[in-house]
Design a protein around this motif. Sequence first.
Motif, PDB file in Angstrom:
ATOM      1  N   VAL A   1      40.474  45.355  32.146  1.00 47.18           N
ATOM      2  CA  VAL A   1      39.122  45.282  32.690  1.00 47.18           C
ATOM      3  C   VAL A   1      39.212  44.614  34.053  1.00 47.18           C
ATOM      4  N   ILE A   2      38.620  45.257  35.069  1.00 47.31           N
ATOM      5  CA  ILE A   2      38.718  44.748  36.439  1.00 47.31           C
ATOM      6  C   ILE A   2      37.355  44.637  37.093  1.00 47.31           C
ATOM      7  N   ASP A   3      37.316  43.874  38.178  1.00 41.71           N
ATOM      8  CA  ASP A   3      36.164  43.871  39.069  1.00 41.71           C
ATOM      9  C   ASP A   3      36.338  45.098  39.961  1.00 41.71           C
ATOM     10  N   PRO A   4      35.415  46.047  39.913  1.00 40.04           N
ATOM     11  CA  PRO A   4      35.603  47.291  40.672  1.00 40.04           C
ATOM     12  C   PRO A   4      35.619  47.109  42.192  1.00 40.04           C
ATOM     13  N   ASP A   5      35.136  45.966  42.681  1.00 38.96           N
ATOM     14  CA  ASP A   5      35.143  45.728  44.124  1.00 38.96           C
ATOM     15  C   ASP A   5      36.462  45.152  44.620  1.00 38.96           C
ATOM     16  N   THR A   6      37.178  44.443  43.741  1.00 36.18           N
ATOM     17  CA  THR A   6      38.392  43.757  44.189  1.00 36.18           C
ATOM     18  C   THR A   6      39.649  44.154  43.422  1.00 36.18           C
ATOM     19  N   GLU A   7      39.493  44.837  42.296  1.00 32.37           N
ATOM     20  CA  GLU A   7      40.610  45.190  41.415  1.00 32.37           C
ATOM     21  C   GLU A   7      41.192  43.963  40.711  1.00 32.37           C
TER      22      GLU A   7
END
Length: 91
Positions: free
Chosen positions: A39-45
């Motif tokens: 699971v990632i932050d889609p803005d920063t990976e």
Amino acid sequence: MRAGLSSAAPVFFFSTGCRQASDLSESLGCARNEKGGVVIDPDTEESSVPGVYVAGDVSRDVLLVAVAIAEGAQAAVAINKAFLRRDGFSE
């Protein structure tokens, strides 16, 4: 209809599925989704573990080199910004 094309030709789409072959993300404590992707932050990976960034099929089930390259570039920018903030060169 163009010559040589039949409107009755069968078309098949399939997926072989995929799974994570490495347990590195799990051993680092990264949150994973129901398919096993990180699971990632889609803005920063960035993953749920601060400082751990991922790109490509580690976080998605899209197995395309072009997508992995774009995600890698996005992660690199986020990592650089994190270093600049850490070192006091950015807010």
